[in-house]
Design a protein around this motif. Sequence first.
Motif, PDB file in Angstrom:
ATOM      1  N   GLY A 214     -20.374  -9.525   1.313  1.00  0.00           N
ATOM      2  CA  GLY A 214     -20.693  -8.439   2.226  1.00  0.00           C
ATOM      3  C   GLY A 214     -19.626  -7.374   2.274  1.00  0.00           C
ATOM      4  N   TRP A 215     -19.817  -6.462   3.224  1.00  0.00           N
ATOM      5  CA  TRP A 215     -18.930  -5.313   3.391  1.00  0.00           C
ATOM      6  C   TRP A 215     -17.888  -5.581   4.477  1.00  0.00           C
ATOM      7  CZ3 TRP A 215     -19.091  -1.122   0.223  1.00  0.00           C
ATOM      8  CH2 TRP A 215     -20.231  -0.962  -0.560  1.00  0.00           C
ATOM      9  N   GLY A 216     -16.745  -4.945   4.326  1.00  0.00           N
ATOM     10  CA  GLY A 216     -15.699  -4.990   5.335  1.00  0.00           C
ATOM     11  C   GLY A 216     -14.806  -3.783   5.174  1.00  0.00           C
TER      12      GLY A 216
ATOM     13  N   VAL B 190      -7.448   4.310   5.591  1.00  0.00           N
ATOM     14  CA  VAL B 190      -8.838   3.929   5.364  1.00  0.00           C
ATOM     15  C   VAL B 190      -8.904   2.797   4.349  1.00  0.00           C
ATOM     16  CG1 VAL B 190     -11.121   4.731   4.633  1.00  0.00           C
ATOM     17  CG2 VAL B 190      -9.545   6.314   5.766  1.00  0.00           C
ATOM     18  N   ARG B 191      -9.797   1.849   4.588  1.00  0.00           N
ATOM     19  CA  ARG B 191     -10.012   0.767   3.632  1.00  0.00           C
ATOM     20  C   ARG B 191     -11.470   0.328   3.716  1.00  0.00           C
ATOM     21  NH1 ARG B 191      -6.986  -1.543  -0.629  1.00  0.00           N
ATOM     22  NH2 ARG B 191      -7.606  -3.715  -0.916  1.00  0.00           N
ATOM     23  N   LEU B 192     -12.155   0.244   2.582  1.00  0.00           N
ATOM     24  CA  LEU B 192     -13.540  -0.219   2.511  1.00  0.00           C
ATOM     25  C   LEU B 192     -13.622  -1.278   1.413  1.00  0.00           C
ATOM     26  CD1 LEU B 192     -16.450   0.182   3.568  1.00  0.00           C
ATOM     27  CD2 LEU B 192     -16.772   1.843   1.719  1.00  0.00           C
ATOM     28  N   ASP B 193     -14.183  -2.442   1.738  1.00  0.00           N
ATOM     29  CA  ASP B 193     -14.245  -3.565   0.810  1.00  0.00           C
ATOM     30  C   ASP B 193     -15.680  -4.050   0.640  1.00  0.00           C
ATOM     31  OD1 ASP B 193     -11.304  -3.891   0.720  1.00  0.00           O
ATOM     32  OD2 ASP B 193     -11.559  -4.535   2.796  1.00  0.00           O
ATOM     33  N   TYR B 194     -15.962  -4.571  -0.563  1.00  0.00           N
ATOM     34  CA  TYR B 194     -17.256  -5.224  -0.793  1.00  0.00           C
ATOM     35  C   TYR B 194     -17.033  -6.461  -1.654  1.00  0.00           C
ATOM     36  CZ  TYR B 194     -21.882  -6.340  -2.476  1.00  0.00           C
ATOM     37  OH  TYR B 194     -23.038  -7.018  -2.783  1.00  0.00           O
ATOM     38  N   THR B 195     -17.580  -7.581  -1.218  1.00  0.00           N
ATOM     39  CA  THR B 195     -17.502  -8.834  -1.965  1.00  0.00           C
ATOM     40  C   THR B 195     -18.912  -9.296  -2.314  1.00  0.00           C
ATOM     41  OG1 THR B 195     -15.494  -9.471  -0.782  1.00  0.00           O
ATOM     42  CG2 THR B 195     -16.680 -11.217  -1.935  1.00  0.00           C
TER      43      THR B 195
ATOM     44  N   THR C 286     -14.867 -11.962  -6.816  1.00  0.00           N
ATOM     45  CA  THR C 286     -14.430 -10.593  -7.082  1.00  0.00           C
ATOM     46  C   THR C 286     -14.618  -9.756  -5.827  1.00  0.00           C
ATOM     47  OG1 THR C 286     -15.111 -10.834  -9.391  1.00  0.00           O
ATOM     48  CG2 THR C 286     -14.701  -8.601  -8.599  1.00  0.00           C
ATOM     49  N   HIS C 287     -13.647  -8.901  -5.586  1.00  0.00           N
ATOM     50  CA  HIS C 287     -13.570  -8.162  -4.330  1.00  0.00           C
ATOM     51  C   HIS C 287     -13.314  -6.696  -4.705  1.00  0.00           C
ATOM     52  CE1 HIS C 287     -11.855  -7.670  -0.145  1.00  0.00           C
ATOM     53  NE2 HIS C 287     -11.065  -6.819  -0.766  1.00  0.00           N
ATOM     54  N   PHE C 288     -14.241  -5.788  -4.385  1.00  0.00           N
ATOM     55  CA  PHE C 288     -14.101  -4.369  -4.704  1.00  0.00           C
ATOM     56  C   PHE C 288     -13.566  -3.632  -3.479  1.00  0.00           C
ATOM     57  CE2 PHE C 288     -17.431  -6.113  -7.371  1.00  0.00           C
ATOM     58  CZ  PHE C 288     -17.094  -5.632  -8.631  1.00  0.00           C
TER      59      PHE C 288
ATOM     60  N   THR D 223     -10.909  -2.851  12.449  1.00  0.00           N
ATOM     61  CA  THR D 223     -11.289  -3.497  11.203  1.00  0.00           C
ATOM     62  C   THR D 223     -12.601  -4.243  11.432  1.00  0.00           C
ATOM     63  OG1 THR D 223      -9.970  -5.440  11.747  1.00  0.00           O
ATOM     64  CG2 THR D 223      -8.927  -3.749  10.386  1.00  0.00           C
ATOM     65  N   TRP D 224     -13.349  -4.447  10.358  1.00  0.00           N
ATOM     66  CA  TRP D 224     -14.627  -5.143  10.481  1.00  0.00           C
ATOM     67  C   TRP D 224     -14.912  -5.956   9.226  1.00  0.00           C
ATOM     68  CZ3 TRP D 224     -14.016   0.100   9.921  1.00  0.00           C
ATOM     69  CH2 TRP D 224     -14.451   0.638   8.708  1.00  0.00           C
TER      70      TRP D 224
END
Length: 327
Positions: A24-26, A70-75, A81-83, A326-327
């Motif tokens: 998911g997103w974070g 700013v930080r946006l993550d997607y797993t 793997t973590h984008f 953060t989320w």
Amino acid sequence: YVLSMTLSFSCYSVLAEPLAEKAGWGGGLYLVPVGFTQKSQFAAEHDNRLTADLNNSGKTSNLFSVLPLVRLDYTPSDSQTHFFFGNSQENVTKGQIAMEFGLVHSLGQDDKITFAIFPELPFSGETWKDPFLTGQNRQKTNERAGGGRIKFEHAGDHSFDVQYAFAKNRMDVEESGSSLTQLSSPLRAMLNRNAEFHRLNVNMNFPISQGVIIIPSLQITTSDAQGDANDFAEGTFILQSLYITETHFFSAALRIGRKESRVENPVFNLPQNDRTLSLDAVYKYAEPLGYKNWSLLGVAIWKKSDSNLTFYDSQSAALGIGSGSTW
């Protein structure tokens, strides 16, 4: 402005997260109002436009800015793997604004590797077209950078990480030395600041007690500039301490560096050699007054560079307090 980007790098670990345990997103977003003071001949501020001669380090400039982190993550579903996208952790140039995107891939239980690039952006830092102009107002130009990095991390016993970063730095208009008519064209060309930078970092992690980690680091940076007078090699020793609990995060770092050039600067007839000392601290307080996913953030930085050429001396400091989620 250079200091503001150094500040964003110091705060990076506040936003950075380990590989997510579920898909998911974070991400995270912090806004930090910061007051800056800096003294440098290369600070493109109104108070520093005019210099009477080349035997001083410029005028002190004070400014206020709001620094976004700013930080946006997607797993994806495999969780290996973590984008990510956000403020650059590492800029091997002088601190222009940089955003990066990349991926972190797990190589097993204890190891992971990171690939990231930070592209050249339409917004950038500013500097003087000709910093050596005296007796007249100097004119601004944009300074841009783009590059990438690769990082290997081992989190088991005797944990460490190794990172290599590369960047190209260029001025929209580079006129260094154009006002120095006593210099020949080949000598003025030696002042060109457009350059390629390479940086190698090696960090070791030593847990001292529950939540306390000491991180000694060695950082090597080299510059291959179009103007030979701006070629250099720089070594920096970094000693960082971390204190981490569920509620509190505190980081303090001491940096001691030396930068050397082997080519004479044609303006001063000496090669440039600098000694740098800096201190920075970051504190995060999580969930103040019970507000979940919110944090308060405080940051402070002091940096001083002493050169054998007074023109290149610099000093800067910053202090900021902000908040984010953060989320």
